[in-house]
Every structure is written in C-alpha cells, then in structure tokens.
Enzyme design. Sequence first.
Site, short mmCIF file in Angstrom:
data_model
loop_
_atom_site.label_atom_id
_atom_site.label_comp_id
_atom_site.label_asym_id
_atom_site.label_seq_id
_atom_site.Cartn_x
_atom_site.Cartn_y
_atom_site.Cartn_z
CG PHE A 166 -1.45 -1.18 1.75
CD1 PHE A 166 -2.27 -1.98 0.96
CD2 PHE A 166 -1.14 -1.61 3.02
CE1 PHE A 166 -2.76 -3.16 1.44
CE2 PHE A 166 -1.62 -2.79 3.51
CZ PHE A 166 -2.44 -3.58 2.73
CE LYS A 178 5.60 1.81 3.80
NZ LYS A 178 6.04 0.59 4.47
CG ASP A 212 5.20 -9.00 3.28
OD1 ASP A 212 5.40 -10.06 2.65
OD2 ASP A 212 4.86 -7.94 2.73
#
Length: 798
Positions: free
Chosen positions: A519, A540, A639
């Site tokens: 995202f 980010k 992740d």
Amino acid sequence: MASPSQVLAILLFLLLCFPLLVKPAPGENIAVGSVITADKSNREAAAWFSRSGLFAFGFYPVENEFAVGIWFVPNNTVIWTADRDSELLPESSKLNFTEDGLQIPSSNGDRSIANISTTNSVKLASASMQDCGNFVIQDVNNYIIWQTFDYPTDTLMAGQILVAGNKMVSSVSATDQSSGRFQMVMQEDGNYVAYPVNAPATSAHFYWSSNTSGDGYTGILLNEDGDLFPIRYPNATQNSTLLSSATYLARIEPDGFLRTYNISSNSMQLTKTLPADDFGVNKCSIKGACGPNSYCNFTATAAAADSISTGFFQGKADCLCFPGFDYTDWKNRYMGCQRNFSMGQFIKDNNISYSIAKIANISWSDDPYAYTDDTTEDECGESCSEDSNCYAALFFAHQRCSKQRHPLLYGRLSESTVAFLKVGSGEMPLPPQSSLGEIVDVVPKRKTLFFIFAVASALFFSVAVTIFFFYKNRSPSYQKLCRNMETGLAGGLAPRSFTHQQLVKATDCFTKSLGNGSFSTVFKGEIPLNNGEMMPIAVKRLDEKLSEETEKGFRTEMRAVGRAHHRNVVRLLGFCHEGPKWLLIYEYMSRGSLDNLIFPSDKTQALPSWKERANIAMDVAKGILYLHEGCETTIIHSDIKPHNVLVGDDGTAKIGDLGLAKLLRPRQSKTYTRQRGTFWYQAPEWCREASEPVSPKVDVYSFGVLLLELITCRTRFLGERVNDCVILTDLAYKCLMESKLEQLVPAGEDVDKVELKKMVMVALWCVQEEPGHRKSMKEVVRMLGGNMSVAFPPDSVF
Ligand SMILES: *[C@@H]1O[C@H](CO)[C@@H](O)[C@H](O)[C@H]1NC(C)=O
Ligand SMILES: *[C@@H]1O[C@H](CO)[C@@H](O)[C@H](O)[C@H]1NC(C)=O
Ligand SMILES: *[C@@H]1O[C@H](CO)[C@@H](O)[C@H](O)[C@H]1NC(C)=O
Ligand SMILES: *[C@@H]1O[C@H](CO)[C@@H](O)[C@H](O)[C@H]1NC(C)=O
Ligand SMILES: *[C@@H]1O[C@H](CO)[C@@H](O)[C@H](O)[C@H]1NC(C)=O
Ligand SMILES: *[C@@H]1O[C@H](CO)[C@@H](O)[C@H](O)[C@H]1NC(C)=O
Ligand SMILES: *[C@@H]1O[C@H](CO)[C@@H](O)[C@H](O)[C@H]1NC(C)=O
Ligand SMILES: *[C@@H]1O[C@H](CO)[C@@H](O)[C@H](O)[C@H]1NC(C)=O
Ligand SMILES: *[C@@H]1O[C@H](CO)[C@@H](O)[C@H](O)[C@H]1NC(C)=O
Ligand SMILES: *[C@@H]1O[C@H](CO)[C@@H](O)[C@H](O)[C@H]1NC(C)=O
Ligand SMILES: *[C@@H]1O[C@H](CO)[C@@H](O)[C@H](O)[C@H]1NC(C)=O
C-alpha cells in the site's frame, strides 16, 4: 551439590510442610458458607486465623480500602495478596467461601477472587489457614484443590517452592502490594535470576544470577535454614503434613533486594540479603534502581559502616539525571529522565544545535551500536559529536570508545570512565509538564501511579503513539499533540514530525521513486544538516485511496518500528500526517532492496559475493530475532522477503516495511488475526483454517525461503526444471541428500563448502511444514553463527 544427609534433611523437612492430604485440627477448619467482612474496627471478623494465630487470611486495610491476602500477624507484614493488581475493595465487603470458590458478593455481580477453578464434579468443602503461612482449599475427599503456596506474589515462606517458570515480583512499597519494579524468576533452564520487570531476560539485565543454568533444577525451596535451595522437582514434593510453624520468609522487596527474615521468634529478623555485595547496603547495585537516562549515586553515611555487620541499609542512594535530561516525574525520581528539550527543536529548521557535555567517573550499561579501540579521550568525544546516530559515548579502560543511542540504562558511579553526552543548546523550553501526566495515566494502575520499568523509551513511544492516535480523530489541536508526542518520546530515537510541504521539498515533488511496498510508494529525498551536508532519506508515501488499510498500516508501522531500535531494522526518522496524506521517513539505504541485488534485471550485473550474502543472512536473522525477542512486545513481521530487506553502503542489511506486522501482547505467543503477506514466502499455516493461530514461526518460514534464495540467487519458483525440481526448497533438499550442494550456488562461485552445507540445513529447518518443527530465530542465529550444531533436517518440507 547436596550431600545425601542434606537431601535427607530436606525431605524430612518437606514431610512437615506441603500438605496434600491434611486432616485439619478442630476449630481451624473453615466450612463452606463461612463469611468474613472487611471491617477495620473488628479485625477478628475480617479474617480466618491459623491455629497459632500467627497468620491470617482475609481483608487487610490499605488506606481506606481493603485487599484480600495473608499476613503475619505479629508484624502485620503481608505475605500474599489475591489479585494484587486489581481494584481495592470498599469497607464492609464480604468474602463468602462457597462450593465454587471465594466470592465477593456485590450488586453488579459476584466477584470471584484468585481464579480458583473447580470442575463440575468437584465441589469445595473446607479451607484452612495453616501455621506455615499456606492457605489451602480442599474438596470433600480432603484433596487440596488450591493453595496460596502455588501462587507466590513477592514472598516465599519456609517450605514453599518456586517452581520453574514462575516468579516473585516485588511490591510497589511496604504499604502498596501491587506489582512493583523487580522480579526474581526461576527460569525453565534451571537458573534463577533477579532483574527489573519488563527488562529482557538476558544477563545484561540481571543484577543477580544463581548461574545454575543446565544443572537440571526445576524449583527453588526456601529451606529450614533460611537458604534458597535449588531442587529437582518433582522429587522434592513428596506427600506431607502441616509444618508446625513458619521459621523464615524470603521476600523480593520494593528496592529489588531479596531479603530473608527469621520469624521464629514472632518478630522479623533480617538474616540474609541478595545480592550480598556491599552487604546489601548499596541500593545502586540493583539494576533498575534508577530509571533510564539517570544514574544512581550512593553515599554511605557514617552509620552505614557499623550497619554492615547487621546488614541494615543505612546509606543514601539518589537518582540523578544525566546532563541534558530532566526527571520524567519529579516526585518519583527513580522513574528516570527525559531530554529537557523536544526533538522537534533538536533539529530546528534543519539546523542541529547541540554541544557535548563531559562527565567523569559515571557509566551505564554498555550496549553500544559501535565502538573503537585504541583511541583517545578527545577523539572519542569528537567522534560522537560528528556522528548523527550518536547520543552518548563512553570512554573507558583508557582505550575503548563505545557509542550509544538512548536510552542509557543502569547509570552508576564508576572509576576511570569519561562519558560524553549530546546536550541541546539554545533550546526553547518544554511545553508544560502536565502533558506527561496524561501519558503516564495510560499505564494500567491500581491506586497511585507507579512506574513499570520500561527497557527503552519504547514505553513512552507506544503510549505517546496511543495518545496521538486516540486524539487524532477528535481533537483539532493536532499540533499540540505532536509536540507532546515528541516530549514523551524524548528518548532520543524519537521520530519527529514533518510537514507535507517540507517533504515535497525534500523529495523534489516526489519524483525519485525507489519502489513500491505494501500500500505504498517509496521516494528518495534529502534533508539538509547544519554542517551544509545533505542527509539522504527514504520517504514512504502510503496510498491515499485505501484509507482504512492505509491508516492501519501506518499505525502498525509506527508502533512496530517505533519500538524497534536495532542495527538490522530500518530506522524511522519521522512521520507526517495531514488529511489523507500519510508519510513515513526512514534512513536511506543506498544499495536498495535485496531482491534487486540477488535477482538483478540486468543479467550482467555482478551478484553480491558469497561472503556478503552470508553476512546479509546473519543480519536478517538478527533483525528478525530482535523483532521477536528483543522488544517489550513480540513483533511478527509477517512479510519477510528479499524485497523488504534493505542494504546500506557498508553492506549491512536491515529489515524494513513493517506495515503488515503483528504485535503480540506480553505473554501472548500466538495471534488469530490474519492478513496475507506475500504468497511466495508465506508459511503454510497462513493458508489453513482461520482458527489456526499464527506465531513468530511464520517469519522463520519466510526467512528459510529468503535464505535459500540468498544462497542460490534464484527465486523460490525456479521457472525451469533443475535436477528434476521446480521449487527451490525441493531442490535444496534433493541436493543436500545427494551431496551435490555446489549445484545450488551460482555457477563458478567459490564458496566455503562447510558453511554452504550449514546454511542449507538451517534453511531447511526453517521451512518445515509444521511450525513446531521449525527452529526458533534464536536457534537460527546461533546455528548460523556456529554457536550451535546443526542436525540433519527432517524431510517434511514438501
Ligand atoms: C516488621 O518487621 C520489620 C523488620 O523488623 C520492620 O522493618 C517493619 O517495620 C515491621 N512492620 C510492622 C508493620 O511492624
Ligand atoms: C484470573 O483469570 C483472568 C481471566 O482468565 C485473568 O485475566 C487473571 O489474570 C487471572 N488472575 C489470576 C490471579 O490468575
Ligand atoms: C454465600 O454463598 C452462598 C452460596 O452461593 C449463598 O447461599 C449465601 O447466601 C452467601 N452468603 C452471603 C453472606 O452472601
Ligand atoms: C554468577 O556469575 C556472575 C558473573 O560471572 C558473578 O558475578 C556472580 O557472582 C555469580 N553468582 C553466583 C551466585 O555465584
Ligand atoms: C529425582 O528422581 C530421579 C528419578 O526419578 C533420580 O534419578 C534423581 O536422583 C532424583 N533426584 C533427587 C535430588 O532426589
Ligand atoms: C502420597 O499420596 C498418594 C495419595 O495421594 C499415595 O498414593 C502415595 O502412596 C503417597 N506417597 C507417599 C510417599 O507417601
Ligand atoms: C532465628 O530466631 C530464633 C529465635 O530468636 C533463634 O533461636 C534462631 O537461632 C534464629 N536462627 C538464626 C539462623 O539466626
Ligand atoms: C553524589 O552524592 C553526593 C552527596 O549527596 C554528592 O556530594 C556528590 O557530588 C554526588 N556525586 C555525583 C557524581 O553526582
Ligand atoms: C538542558 O540541559 C542543559 C545541560 O544540562 C542546559 O544547558 C540547558 O539549558 C537545559 N535546557 C532547558 C530547556 O532546561
Ligand atoms: C544554523 O546554526 C548556525 C550556528 O548556530 C547559524 O550560524 C546558522 O545561521 C543556522 N542556520 C539556520 C538556517 O538557522
Ligand atoms: C575519577 O576516578 C579516578 C580513579 O578513581 C580518580 O583518579 C579521578 O580523580 C576521578 N575523577 C573525578 C573527576 O572525580
């Protein structure tokens, strides 16, 4: 360790206490339906007494309210408290001993105390307060269903065993029995140790250790001589009857010392103190006696010298802030200190202004991120001054300079050390102290605020973040909260807030994209430092559209990264949230993400060398281990993949993108929430039933896949048939079985065969189908580091 006669003595002694079958004497038996009432003026009606009258179970007063517990009557000293951290009870509360347990009737439902569990078939029949200080509850067959000796709070009575996996936690103070700052833990490995509550269970934090790890002990017994005696449970718990009287009690006290008292003469006489250094006089020998960023200064009074023989504490210990810090709470100076200026001002208008303060003969727990040997005092101060990561440096042994970030733990007076600290200069004063009151209030607490010792500014951080997000949606004064947050964070690693405008400028209007995350998109930028240099950063930007997801990812990442300060975890420098715009600012990692290095799109690009890849593997393993075990909260990254590993100029690898991370509460080892990471790297349990819990082992699995990819520079799905395999894990196993490991590494590469085999075996241990069969990250790090032998992995990887 114990001679046969000692063992015999202990067994005989144990026959006296530890009742399993008790035939209570008439008069002391408490029958079902017995009720006591909290009443200050009638303490007889407020308790059930032991036969000798020396111990009582019931309501004892705490200021104007009551708690339920056991006390030693001659001295009124409390030895056990039920549900010590829950709310106190009002005057005239009743405690009813029923068939199902101990109930406190109240208008909004009965409250059951001490979680006594009965099954449907078993009903309680009687209870008794024993003369050894144990309160037992029995069923109709006289079997003991529950006893307070199984649930020690801060005190161990003679004859009582602290079983492995259990601990004693000190009280806040002599008058407040709720959980305090220190603990004595009987570890599963047979070692028993004392260290601050909430500190990691590592030797760096222990202030006392029995050093009996691996000796097979499974409990400690306070024996009849008042010694803490390690035992091999369950041998020592034979059937027994009542101990005729209590002789000793050992207690971890609010100041962290474990003191043993002789109570056989119906008064309390101190007989022993642990740790015994300085005869238990010097409070500064307790790690955690003073909070973060402060040091403990002990001055023995003249009387202390005399008192050494008696062991009573006479000197004076004080907690003093390091230069540049002020007390977090002036009334409770032991709570530690925070920077006396806010981080926002520290880098004011991109202009860092600080000076270096120097103090002699003070040191702290040495936990450096970097050190240099054979240097001089002046060079040490200078090197800290020039290093933006350095908040303090310690020069000791006339040669070593170790540089450190905040917080500085366990500060104390020392000899021949020189400490350098960065101190803000020309700063604006802090916002009013009251803002901290709000922050501390979030800590769950029974009565007075007390400090749960946090190992890092992590606590400040998480609490501040909680407050930040709590108010974000309701309060327009966002700016104010940012400021509070910064002061709350004052621990030094605090991320600062940026305006969107600053970031537009820093990133050249978000033109230099570095890649995409979950995202989000990451951009390169730079911010000026006052020496004219530009510091590169990675910004980010979270997707605006996925608002709920975005927000969740942002919060998760703030919480996770904010807690993580480790060489192998990417550092969060700041954040920005304006309307739908959510941004996070990280340190810039010049070589980018690992997947670009090991799977280059340009096939002519040189791959990292075998040695570099082995170092990266170790870095990643250490980073994950830190997330799992190094923080107050277990962080499951969920992740892990080469894309989320970033490599810096010097080849150091750091874990990034914690947007999908899961935080486990203390003592929680699994979670049921799910959210998918990246399919390729996912552990099989992600794909199973939603009812199956997810544990840190999912990261171990992903790490195993990553490790194989790193070894081979091939992706998990090979894209071609190699040695009859299409999947990397299968190929690795096959090559291991066939001793053809050289097939795994890029053609022509010169590798250390022993190391290669070790790494492949470690990887195969990580990708076991069954989470329980996988090694823990701690074991992985030890195996990779050569500190633990690696067994041949089982063939259940398919
Ligand atoms: C109990 O005894 C200890 C040690 O003698 C003493 O410090 C403490 O004040 C006493 N407590 C009470 C309530 O008398
Ligand atoms: C009693 O049980 C509740 C819920 O299971 C738990 O939260 C609490 O900590 C327990 N209390 C004790 C003293 O074990
Ligand atoms: C105690 O509990 C029993 C069983 O629950 C009940 O019958 C009795 O009335 C209670 N007594 C009091 C004083 O609350
Ligand atoms: C345990 O080891 C430490 C470090 O070697 C030592 O300082 C300490 O005195 C030892 N503890 C005991 C109880 O022997
Ligand atoms: C405990 O029991 C085991 C076998 O059950 C025995 O080998 C061991 O010697 C016993 N230890 C003690 C201290 O009695
Ligand atoms: C301990 O008690 C159990 C019954 O609870 C009995 O079977 C056993 O023989 C007893 N052991 C000893 C050593 O007395
Ligand atoms: C404990 O106190 C009793 C009574 O005062 C005394 O007889 C005994 O010797 C004491 N024990 C020790 C080890 O001091
Ligand atoms: C420690 O305390 C004493 C007396 O309170 C004081 O004189 C001394 O300066 C202090 N030392 C340090 C290093 O703060
Ligand atoms: C912070 O502390 C430093 C050194 O201790 C001092 O020079 C500075 O004036 C202090 N700043 C504030 C705002 O108190
Ligand atoms: C930064 O600080 C230096 C020295 O304190 C000063 O000369 C300079 O003007 C400052 N720059 C800005 C942008 O405030
Ligand atoms: C620090 O300690 C050393 C050795 O104990 C001593 O010589 C020196 O004077 C001390 N320095 C200060 C500033 O107290």
